[in-house]
Design an enzyme around this catalytic site. Sequence first.
Site, short mmCIF file in Angstrom:
data_model
loop_
_atom_site.label_atom_id
_atom_site.label_comp_id
_atom_site.label_asym_id
_atom_site.label_seq_id
_atom_site.Cartn_x
_atom_site.Cartn_y
_atom_site.Cartn_z
N LYS A 102 0.80 -1.22 0.00
CA LYS A 102 0.00 0.00 0.00
C LYS A 102 0.83 1.27 0.00
O LYS A 102 0.37 2.29 -0.54
CB LYS A 102 -0.96 -0.01 1.17
CG LYS A 102 -2.00 -1.10 1.01
CD LYS A 102 -3.09 -0.95 2.01
CE LYS A 102 -4.22 -1.88 1.65
NZ LYS A 102 -5.42 -1.50 2.35
N GLY A 138 -9.48 -5.17 5.78
CA GLY A 138 -9.67 -4.33 6.96
C GLY A 138 -8.77 -4.71 8.14
O GLY A 138 -8.89 -4.14 9.22
N LYS A 196 -4.61 10.48 7.72
CA LYS A 196 -5.64 11.23 8.42
C LYS A 196 -6.87 10.35 8.43
O LYS A 196 -7.21 9.73 7.42
CB LYS A 196 -5.93 12.54 7.69
CG LYS A 196 -7.03 13.33 8.36
CD LYS A 196 -6.85 14.83 8.17
CE LYS A 196 -7.76 15.59 9.11
NZ LYS A 196 -7.36 15.44 10.53
N HIS A 206 -17.28 5.45 0.58
CA HIS A 206 -16.32 4.64 -0.18
C HIS A 206 -16.81 4.62 -1.62
O HIS A 206 -17.88 4.09 -1.90
CB HIS A 206 -16.26 3.22 0.40
CG HIS A 206 -15.41 2.28 -0.39
ND1 HIS A 206 -14.26 1.71 0.10
CD2 HIS A 206 -15.53 1.81 -1.67
CE1 HIS A 206 -13.72 0.94 -0.83
NE2 HIS A 206 -14.48 0.98 -1.91
N GLU A 252 -6.73 2.54 -2.08
CA GLU A 252 -5.98 1.41 -2.62
C GLU A 252 -6.47 1.05 -4.01
O GLU A 252 -7.53 1.49 -4.43
CB GLU A 252 -6.05 0.18 -1.71
CG GLU A 252 -7.43 -0.46 -1.63
CD GLU A 252 -7.40 -1.86 -1.01
OE1 GLU A 252 -6.33 -2.50 -0.96
OE2 GLU A 252 -8.46 -2.33 -0.58
N ASN A 261 -7.25 -2.35 -6.43
CA ASN A 261 -7.38 -3.80 -6.52
C ASN A 261 -7.14 -4.24 -7.96
O ASN A 261 -7.82 -3.79 -8.87
CB ASN A 261 -8.76 -4.26 -6.06
CG ASN A 261 -8.93 -4.07 -4.57
OD1 ASN A 261 -8.02 -4.36 -3.80
ND2 ASN A 261 -10.08 -3.57 -4.16
N ARG A 298 -7.73 -6.82 -9.80
CA ARG A 298 -8.49 -8.06 -10.04
C ARG A 298 -9.95 -7.71 -10.26
O ARG A 298 -10.36 -6.56 -10.10
CB ARG A 298 -8.37 -8.98 -8.84
CG ARG A 298 -8.83 -8.28 -7.57
CD ARG A 298 -8.99 -9.19 -6.39
NE ARG A 298 -9.13 -8.46 -5.15
CZ ARG A 298 -10.27 -7.95 -4.68
NH1 ARG A 298 -11.39 -8.10 -5.35
NH2 ARG A 298 -10.28 -7.30 -3.52
N ARG A 354 -25.05 -8.50 -0.76
CA ARG A 354 -24.29 -9.74 -0.56
C ARG A 354 -25.06 -10.65 0.38
O ARG A 354 -25.22 -10.34 1.56
CB ARG A 354 -22.92 -9.45 0.03
CG ARG A 354 -22.05 -8.64 -0.90
CD ARG A 354 -20.62 -8.66 -0.43
NE ARG A 354 -19.81 -7.70 -1.18
CZ ARG A 354 -18.49 -7.66 -1.16
NH1 ARG A 354 -17.83 -8.52 -0.40
NH2 ARG A 354 -17.82 -6.77 -1.87
P1 ADP Z 1 -8.33 -3.04 3.11
O1 ADP Z 1 -7.38 -3.36 1.99
O2 ADP Z 1 -7.92 -3.69 4.40
O3 ADP Z 1 -9.75 -3.28 2.75
P2 ADP Z 1 -8.59 -0.17 2.61
O4 ADP Z 1 -7.45 0.77 2.55
O5 ADP Z 1 -9.23 -0.53 1.33
O6 ADP Z 1 -8.13 -1.47 3.42
O7 ADP Z 1 -9.69 0.44 3.59
C1 ADP Z 1 -10.85 -0.31 3.93
C2 ADP Z 1 -11.87 0.57 4.56
O8 ADP Z 1 -11.32 1.19 5.75
C3 ADP Z 1 -12.34 1.73 3.71
O9 ADP Z 1 -13.38 1.36 2.84
C4 ADP Z 1 -12.82 2.69 4.81
O10 ADP Z 1 -14.05 2.23 5.32
C5 ADP Z 1 -11.80 2.53 5.91
N1 ADP Z 1 -10.67 3.50 5.78
C6 ADP Z 1 -9.48 3.30 5.14
N2 ADP Z 1 -8.70 4.40 5.19
C7 ADP Z 1 -9.39 5.34 5.89
C8 ADP Z 1 -9.14 6.72 6.31
N3 ADP Z 1 -7.99 7.34 6.01
N4 ADP Z 1 -10.11 7.36 7.01
C9 ADP Z 1 -11.26 6.74 7.33
N5 ADP Z 1 -11.57 5.47 6.99
C10 ADP Z 1 -10.65 4.78 6.27
#
Ligand code: ADP
Length: 447
Positions: free
Chosen positions: A116, A164, A200, A207, A286, A288, A290, A336
């Site tokens: 990441k 997560g 932050k 999302h 991030e 993905n 795929r 889902r």
């Molecule tokens: P993972 O790969 O573990 O799924 P992500 O970076 O995609 O991690 O983040 C997953 C979820 O976590 C996001 O959809 C959001 O709900 C929360 N999240 C991630 N980064 C932040 C942030 N900077 N502030 C608030 N929530 C966040």
Amino acid sequence: MFEKILIANRGEIALRVIRACKEMGISTVAIHSTADSDAMHVRLADESVCVGPPAAAQSYLNIPSIIAACEITGAEAIHPGYGFLSENAKFADIVSEHGLTFIGPRPEHIRMMGDKITAKQTVKALGIPTVPGSDGEVSDADAARMAKEIGYPVLIKATAGGGGRGMKVAQNAGELSFALSQARTEAKAAFGNDTVYMEKYLQRPRHIEIQVLADAHGKVVHLGERDCSLQRRHQKVWEEAGSPALNAQERDEIGGICTRALEKLGYLGAGTIEFLYEDGRFYFIEMNTRLQVEHPVSEAITGIDIVREQIRIAWGAPMGFSQKDIVFEGHAIECRINAENPFTFRPSPGTITQFHTPGGLGVRFDSAIYSGYKIPPYYDSLAGKLIVHAKNRNECLLRLRRALDELVVGGIETTIPLFQKLVREPDIINGDYSIHWLEKYLASLGY
Ligand code: ADP
């Protein structure tokens, strides 16, 4: 075109790929564990090969057995679906070393986006907006100074993160060292890597993710956005295309930023760029590399078969359409349907005693279950995906309500009752929800 493809997956996504192959006149090979001998993907594929015992590490992740299955059956390409080996760059390398085609992005891009910190630095340089943060690894010694600079609350995230895990919030300086050590411990246990970075913590974001497709001839298009804000423990449960929060101009803008960035990168195949969206601004979280679980909502509003395009792109064929040909029509929602308690989300494997799927205009049900099927306890709990499409969001919600009431999955607990409630909630009807809405709602119900 390929004559035979092996699908290195199980469940509804294996069926999804088999369906695309059938429509393209391509023969299919299923792989399965000993726990999945009577699974639907095995029944629907032209051939099947048992690759190991129930544990995924010894079957669906068993690279030597999967390569051997290709050699025995003469399959020329492997579609990895999502999960399992889909974002394993080493696997993609091994596939091509054996003269086979990996239906997915180039290994270097899988590797780049799998870390990441590297991903964030790369996309930032390509002009994609990111969440303010450390932009690099955070040491325990630097953390306090950095958090002060960024401003509390801050989020500690694992660079190897996924699902997560390895993610902890510190609301203030007093919580920082505990959040750091918790995130590191979780990341070490889940990914064998305790490197973390800091962002932050956004308070009330949505999302929103952009689906892209890129062919081997330099053409990149986007299929618009999906709103996946309804989450529990960072896991998506309900997804929409388009987002109730975006207008067409915002969609074109962020879509354009993504396609231009991936053009510069020389990306190949399908991918999703995930953002948090707050007060009209996008922040990359991030990418993905795929196919995603929620891809059908984008298919519904664009009429584009994403799996078919993945296969054509892997073969080297040019995409048959450009951005200007992609028209976004109506609204789509996916729920889902998990084999879980609808409110505690405790897994509920077992035998399906009754099964009836809804039908009618604009209703799609992707699953691999059937009446009498025993859901094994070894894999994830996704039992099916209900996808509805209608002219606009209002009609889509009404159609979803009706389709949910028709759907019967007996013998196990499922998330259907949760969706039956959600579809009647004023905030959901108004499209007024952030990534925290669902957890607050569940808490208000006493869970
Ligand atoms: P993972 O790969 O573990 O799924 P992500 O970076 O995609 O991690 O983040 C997953 C979820 O976590 C996001 O959809 C959001 O709900 C929360 N999240 C991630 N980064 C932040 C942030 N900077 N502030 C608030 N929530 C966040």
